[in-house]
Design a protein around this motif. Sequence first.
Motif, short mmCIF file in Angstrom:
data_model
loop_
_atom_site.label_atom_id
_atom_site.label_comp_id
_atom_site.label_asym_id
_atom_site.label_seq_id
_atom_site.Cartn_x
_atom_site.Cartn_y
_atom_site.Cartn_z
N LYS A 18 0.83 -1.21 0.00
CA LYS A 18 0.00 0.00 0.00
C LYS A 18 0.86 1.25 0.00
O LYS A 18 0.60 2.22 -0.72
CB LYS A 18 -0.92 0.00 1.23
CG LYS A 18 -2.18 -0.83 1.06
CD LYS A 18 -3.05 -0.72 2.31
CE LYS A 18 -4.31 -1.58 2.15
NZ LYS A 18 -5.15 -1.52 3.39
N LYS A 19 1.93 1.24 0.86
CA LYS A 19 2.85 2.40 0.92
C LYS A 19 3.57 2.59 -0.42
O LYS A 19 3.66 3.69 -0.94
CB LYS A 19 3.87 2.18 2.03
CG LYS A 19 3.27 2.27 3.43
CD LYS A 19 4.33 2.00 4.49
CE LYS A 19 3.72 2.03 5.89
NZ LYS A 19 4.72 1.71 6.94
N ILE A 20 4.08 1.44 -0.94
CA ILE A 20 4.79 1.53 -2.23
C ILE A 20 3.84 2.00 -3.33
O ILE A 20 4.18 2.85 -4.15
CB ILE A 20 5.40 0.15 -2.60
CG1 ILE A 20 6.48 -0.23 -1.59
CG2 ILE A 20 5.95 0.15 -4.01
CD1 ILE A 20 6.96 -1.67 -1.70
N ILE A 77 1.71 6.04 -6.99
CA ILE A 77 0.57 6.83 -7.47
C ILE A 77 0.88 8.32 -7.38
O ILE A 77 0.56 9.09 -8.29
CB ILE A 77 -0.69 6.48 -6.65
CG1 ILE A 77 -1.15 5.05 -6.98
CG2 ILE A 77 -1.82 7.46 -6.92
CD1 ILE A 77 -2.24 4.52 -6.10
N ARG A 78 1.55 8.76 -6.24
CA ARG A 78 1.88 10.19 -6.08
C ARG A 78 2.81 10.66 -7.20
O ARG A 78 2.57 11.69 -7.85
CB ARG A 78 2.54 10.41 -4.72
CG ARG A 78 2.77 11.88 -4.36
CD ARG A 78 3.50 11.99 -3.05
NE ARG A 78 4.87 11.57 -3.15
CZ ARG A 78 5.87 12.32 -3.67
NH1 ARG A 78 5.63 13.54 -4.12
NH2 ARG A 78 7.10 11.85 -3.72
N LEU A 79 3.89 9.89 -7.43
CA LEU A 79 4.84 10.28 -8.48
C LEU A 79 4.18 10.22 -9.87
O LEU A 79 4.43 11.08 -10.72
CB LEU A 79 6.05 9.34 -8.44
CG LEU A 79 6.92 9.43 -7.18
CD1 LEU A 79 7.98 8.35 -7.19
CD2 LEU A 79 7.57 10.82 -7.07
N ALA A 80 3.36 9.21 -10.07
CA ALA A 80 2.68 9.08 -11.37
C ALA A 80 1.74 10.25 -11.61
O ALA A 80 1.63 10.75 -12.73
CB ALA A 80 1.93 7.75 -11.42
N ALA A 135 1.88 12.80 -14.54
CA ALA A 135 0.69 12.89 -15.38
C ALA A 135 0.22 14.33 -15.49
O ALA A 135 -0.19 14.78 -16.58
CB ALA A 135 -0.42 12.01 -14.81
N GLU A 136 0.25 15.08 -14.37
CA GLU A 136 -0.18 16.49 -14.40
C GLU A 136 0.73 17.32 -15.31
O GLU A 136 0.25 18.19 -16.04
CB GLU A 136 -0.19 17.07 -12.98
CG GLU A 136 -1.29 16.53 -12.08
CD GLU A 136 -2.66 16.78 -12.67
OE1 GLU A 136 -2.89 17.86 -13.27
OE2 GLU A 136 -3.53 15.89 -12.55
N LYS A 137 2.04 17.03 -15.24
CA LYS A 137 2.99 17.75 -16.12
C LYS A 137 2.67 17.46 -17.59
O LYS A 137 2.65 18.37 -18.42
CB LYS A 137 4.42 17.34 -15.81
CG LYS A 137 4.96 17.90 -14.50
CD LYS A 137 6.42 17.45 -14.28
CE LYS A 137 6.96 17.99 -12.96
NZ LYS A 137 8.36 17.51 -12.72
N GLU A 138 2.45 16.18 -17.87
CA GLU A 138 2.17 15.79 -19.25
C GLU A 138 0.84 16.38 -19.72
O GLU A 138 0.71 16.85 -20.85
CB GLU A 138 2.15 14.26 -19.36
CG GLU A 138 1.92 13.71 -20.75
CD GLU A 138 3.03 14.04 -21.73
OE1 GLU A 138 2.81 13.88 -22.95
OE2 GLU A 138 4.12 14.47 -21.30
N ASN A 149 4.19 3.55 -16.18
CA ASN A 149 5.65 3.80 -16.10
C ASN A 149 6.16 3.73 -14.66
O ASN A 149 7.29 3.30 -14.41
CB ASN A 149 6.00 5.15 -16.71
CG ASN A 149 5.84 5.13 -18.23
OD1 ASN A 149 5.82 4.06 -18.85
ND2 ASN A 149 5.71 6.30 -18.85
N TYR A 150 5.30 4.15 -13.71
CA TYR A 150 5.72 4.15 -12.31
C TYR A 150 5.33 2.85 -11.59
O TYR A 150 5.46 2.74 -10.39
CB TYR A 150 5.13 5.36 -11.58
CG TYR A 150 5.93 6.63 -11.83
CD1 TYR A 150 6.95 7.01 -10.97
CD2 TYR A 150 5.69 7.40 -12.96
CE1 TYR A 150 7.70 8.16 -11.21
CE2 TYR A 150 6.43 8.54 -13.21
CZ TYR A 150 7.44 8.92 -12.33
OH TYR A 150 8.17 10.05 -12.58
#
Length: 527
Positions: A249-251, A256-259, A263-266, A386-387
């Motif tokens: 769950k932590k991983i 999900i946070r990094l993705a 995703a927001e940048k893209e 990707n993440y």
Amino acid sequence: MIKRLSFLIGIFLFAFFSGQKKEQLQKQNAELKKQISNINVNLAKTQQQSKLSVAYLNEVEKKIGLREKVYTNTQKEKRLIEDEIYLRQLEINRQNRELAVLRKNYSEVLVKAYKNKGAQNKVTFILSSKNLGEALRRVQYLKDYSDYQDKKAAEISTAAKVLQENITLKQKSVKDKEMILSNQQKDLLTIEAEKKTKQSLLEEFKKNEVQLTGELKQKQAESKQLEGQIRSIIAEEIRIAKVKEEENKKIEAEKIRLAKIAAEKEKARIEAENKARMEALALEKKKADDEAKRLKDISDRKAADEAEKSKIAAAADAKKSEDSKKAADAERAESRRLAAAKDAAEAAANAKAAADRAASARVAEATMTKKNDDEKKAAETKAMTNYGVSASVGNNFAANRGKMGMPAYGTITHRFGRQPHPVFKNIVEENNGIKIAVTKGTVAKCVAPGTVSRIVASADGSKTVIVKHGDYFTIYANLSSTMVSANQQVSAGTSIGLIGEDFDGSYTLDFQIWNGSTPVDPLGWVN
């Protein structure tokens, strides 16, 4: 006549439904005898094994029950045949009475015919007619009388034939009854012999009660110890699964946070690129709308001008005959009208083309909006992939409840839950699953896809395989050898191991299903 017809219909309906019922009973008996034959085959296979087993006793009891069902069905069939014989006899009696009346009437006809016999009497009867018409009627009468005699003879022949058929059917039913009575006697003797066999088995159990109950209690103690091991293993599996779940769950949350950031940048980049395209499309759409409006106004004006000039041309044409000057004016007016009509048609075509361009611009704008949304969704999905963000996979073990096959097919000797022992009623068993008695050499099969969690060796030399299916576990105990290893991925139908011999000489698989740390009745899950 009505009573006779009702009686005939009643006999016909009884014969029809009785035939159907007898056929149904015969089919049931054939199926029951087939099951008895299968049981005999199973008993023959296990005759070299110890007969002091619950499985052997169960098979004998089952066979007695099936034979008693056969006997009951035979009794029903006998009663149907007896009813049929009774009704046939009633019909034979009735037909005998009718045949007697027919023969009596026919004999009277023959006597009269004999008294008036002879061609001379018939000729005299015809020639004594007063006129030709009466002679013809007498000829017809003699012919009808002869036909009547033939008809009565045919009726007697038909009635005798039907009577004989009924007598034959009754005789057949009597033979069927005799055969059934003979079979019943054999069935009773067989049932009595098998009940003696059962009683003999029970007496053998009684003679060996001390030894067998001792072995049974020892087996129960071993089973209790095995249950403790199973509970410990399952508890450890659940603990490990929870730890892994928390770690995952932590991983997963970090992935999900990094993705989402990526995703927001893209999505921002896609939004910026598409914004300029959308503005250009909006400007093009506005220009197209304005041009369409302008050209429509021109088209409308030219159409109005054409209409006015048409009026003038029409008026000039009406006065064309007055003088040549006016005729020339009308011709010029007609030329102007045709030119105006041409201009109006061109203006209308231009207006339509402009409207089409405006519509295309609107479609392109909508397409661009959808493309923008799709690209942003695709960018988010790609970032998640990707993440390494994993999609959730549901446990399909519970979804297959009632659809899974048995781990082995045989006789279920012990059922789930707390219940008295089938033979020693003073001993109460607590079963966390079911026990299936099988023939020697039977292999236990996995009931669903999963992972082999652990293989446990017991003090008596038997082995137990525990298979994990998400939140569920299946247990295969009392194996003489195994065919899988720990952490092995298995499928439904994978061979787990060879079923071993129990303390009573039978070959029995102890099969259990656990929902987490709680055992459940396997018979609600497999069939």
